[in-house]
Design a protein around this motif. Sequence first.
Motif, PDB file in Angstrom:
ATOM      1  N   GLY A 113       0.785  -1.229   0.000  1.00 34.26           N
ATOM      2  CA  GLY A 113       0.000   0.000   0.000  1.00 34.26           C
ATOM      3  C   GLY A 113       0.814   1.275   0.000  1.00 34.26           C
ATOM      4  N   VAL A 114       2.099   1.178  -0.289  1.00 31.48           N
ATOM      5  CA  VAL A 114       2.967   2.356  -0.296  1.00 31.48           C
ATOM      6  C   VAL A 114       2.645   3.231  -1.516  1.00 31.48           C
ATOM      7  N   THR A 115       2.585   4.543  -1.280  1.00 31.71           N
ATOM      8  CA  THR A 115       2.392   5.511  -2.362  1.00 31.71           C
ATOM      9  C   THR A 115       3.516   6.544  -2.286  1.00 31.71           C
ATOM     10  N   ARG A 116       3.512   7.509  -3.185  1.00 28.74           N
ATOM     11  CA  ARG A 116       4.518   8.570  -3.110  1.00 28.74           C
ATOM     12  C   ARG A 116       4.361   9.421  -1.861  1.00 28.74           C
ATOM     13  N   GLY A 117       3.163   9.393  -1.278  1.00 30.70           N
ATOM     14  CA  GLY A 117       2.933  10.178  -0.069  1.00 30.70           C
ATOM     15  C   GLY A 117       3.289   9.457   1.229  1.00 30.70           C
ATOM     16  N   THR A 118       3.736   8.215   1.126  1.00 31.95           N
ATOM     17  CA  THR A 118       4.078   7.448   2.322  1.00 31.95           C
ATOM     18  C   THR A 118       5.329   8.019   2.963  1.00 31.95           C
ATOM     19  N   THR A 119       5.264   8.229   4.284  1.00 29.34           N
ATOM     20  CA  THR A 119       6.396   8.797   5.026  1.00 29.34           C
ATOM     21  C   THR A 119       6.934   7.784   6.030  1.00 29.34           C
ATOM     22  N   ARG A 120       8.028   8.134   6.672  1.00 31.94           N
ATOM     23  CA  ARG A 120       8.584   7.302   7.747  1.00 31.94           C
ATOM     24  C   ARG A 120       7.559   7.115   8.860  1.00 31.94           C
ATOM     25  N   ALA A 121       6.798   8.142   9.144  1.00 33.64           N
ATOM     26  CA  ALA A 121       5.772   8.061  10.189  1.00 33.64           C
ATOM     27  C   ALA A 121       4.724   7.008   9.840  1.00 33.64           C
ATOM     28  N   HIS A 122       4.349   6.937   8.556  1.00 28.32           N
ATOM     29  CA  HIS A 122       3.390   5.915   8.125  1.00 28.32           C
ATOM     30  C   HIS A 122       3.956   4.515   8.349  1.00 28.32           C
ATOM     31  N   LEU A 123       5.228   4.332   8.012  1.00 27.56           N
ATOM     32  CA  LEU A 123       5.851   3.018   8.186  1.00 27.56           C
ATOM     33  C   LEU A 123       5.979   2.658   9.664  1.00 27.56           C
ATOM     34  N   ALA A 124       6.306   3.638  10.491  1.00 28.01           N
ATOM     35  CA  ALA A 124       6.400   3.379  11.937  1.00 28.01           C
ATOM     36  C   ALA A 124       5.034   2.973  12.493  1.00 28.01           C
ATOM     37  N   ARG A 125       4.006   3.700  12.088  1.00 28.42           N
ATOM     38  CA  ARG A 125       2.660   3.351  12.567  1.00 28.42           C
ATOM     39  C   ARG A 125       2.236   1.978  12.055  1.00 28.42           C
ATOM     40  N   ALA A 126       2.546   1.663  10.813  1.00 28.28           N
ATOM     41  CA  ALA A 126       2.208   0.354  10.255  1.00 28.28           C
ATOM     42  C   ALA A 126       2.893  -0.762  11.040  1.00 28.28           C
ATOM     43  N   THR A 127       4.094  -0.516  11.497  1.00 28.81           N
ATOM     44  CA  THR A 127       4.807  -1.503  12.311  1.00 28.81           C
ATOM     45  C   THR A 127       4.072  -1.734  13.627  1.00 28.81           C
ATOM     46  N   LEU A 128       3.643  -0.652  14.275  1.00 28.50           N
ATOM     47  CA  LEU A 128       2.896  -0.793  15.530  1.00 28.50           C
ATOM     48  C   LEU A 128       1.560  -1.491  15.301  1.00 28.50           C
ATOM     49  N   GLU A 129       0.881  -1.151  14.201  1.00 31.64           N
ATOM     50  CA  GLU A 129      -0.387  -1.823  13.885  1.00 31.64           C
ATOM     51  C   GLU A 129      -0.165  -3.314  13.668  1.00 31.64           C
ATOM     52  N   ALA A 130       0.929  -3.667  12.985  1.00 34.67           N
ATOM     53  CA  ALA A 130       1.217  -5.086  12.737  1.00 34.67           C
ATOM     54  C   ALA A 130       1.443  -5.836  14.050  1.00 34.67           C
ATOM     55  N   ILE A 131       2.135  -5.212  14.983  1.00 36.68           N
ATOM     56  CA  ILE A 131       2.324  -5.845  16.294  1.00 36.68           C
ATOM     57  C   ILE A 131       0.969  -6.081  16.956  1.00 36.68           C
ATOM     58  N   ALA A 132       0.118  -5.067  16.941  1.00 40.92           N
ATOM     59  CA  ALA A 132      -1.204  -5.189  17.563  1.00 40.92           C
ATOM     60  C   ALA A 132      -2.027  -6.285  16.885  1.00 40.92           C
ATOM     61  N   PHE A 133      -1.963  -6.372  15.561  1.00 43.06           N
ATOM     62  CA  PHE A 133      -2.735  -7.380  14.836  1.00 43.06           C
ATOM     63  C   PHE A 133      -2.185  -8.785  15.096  1.00 43.06           C
ATOM     64  N   GLU A 134      -0.848  -8.917  15.196  1.00 45.46           N
ATOM     65  CA  GLU A 134      -0.258 -10.219  15.507  1.00 45.46           C
ATOM     66  C   GLU A 134      -0.686 -10.683  16.896  1.00 45.46           C
ATOM     67  N   VAL A 135      -0.715  -9.777  17.852  1.00 44.80           N
ATOM     68  CA  VAL A 135      -1.168 -10.129  19.199  1.00 44.80           C
ATOM     69  C   VAL A 135      -2.634 -10.547  19.152  1.00 44.80           C
ATOM     70  N   ARG A 136      -3.427  -9.856  18.342  1.00 45.80           N
ATOM     71  CA  ARG A 136      -4.842 -10.238  18.209  1.00 45.80           C
ATOM     72  C   ARG A 136      -4.972 -11.681  17.735  1.00 45.80           C
ATOM     73  N   ASP A 137      -4.139 -12.073  16.770  1.00 38.86           N
ATOM     74  CA  ASP A 137      -4.174 -13.457  16.296  1.00 38.86           C
ATOM     75  C   ASP A 137      -4.009 -14.452  17.440  1.00 38.86           C
ATOM     76  N   VAL A 138      -3.123 -14.139  18.378  1.00 36.28           N
ATOM     77  CA  VAL A 138      -2.864 -15.031  19.517  1.00 36.28           C
ATOM     78  C   VAL A 138      -3.994 -14.962  20.534  1.00 36.28           C
ATOM     79  N   VAL A 139      -4.402 -13.754  20.893  1.00 34.13           N
ATOM     80  CA  VAL A 139      -5.436 -13.583  21.919  1.00 34.13           C
ATOM     81  C   VAL A 139      -6.745 -14.241  21.499  1.00 34.13           C
TER      82      VAL A 139
END
Length: 136
Positions: free
Chosen positions: A9-35
């Motif tokens: 989903g990366v576009t020309r408007g994607t910033t480092r902040a977007h990637l950092a947030r996506a990393t945190l979201e991925a952690i939260a979603f992975e934990v959801r899989d376990v919970v």
Amino acid sequence: PTARGTIVGVTRGTTRAHLARATLEAIAFEVRDVVELLPDVRTLRVDGGAAANDLLLQLQADTLAMPVERPAVLETTGLGGAFLAGIGTGVWSSTDELAATWQVDATFEPEPPSAGATTYEQWRRAVDRAKGWAAD
């Protein structure tokens, strides 16, 4: 074993902040899989270095639709070792006595999803796309 890391989903408007947030979201979603595999979880208690990140814990509460509690002492692995030594040497008499020492630093309550927020379903689709990239 054939899955590979991807950034979807990366576009020309994607910033480092977007990637950092996506990393945190991925952690939260992975934990959801376990919970979701655990019966009767009503509150998630977290610890460790990542638990210091308020945004991660809010994302986790939102994604699980349940409260997330952060303890006053984040490094509970080391604390657990100290507790075991204390029980072994008679400083504490039981695990019940130790349980009474646990204190909440902060509780993150789930909030309704905001417009444009990444959904768990979108993340699952991205994970599916990451599968099968390498030969067996």
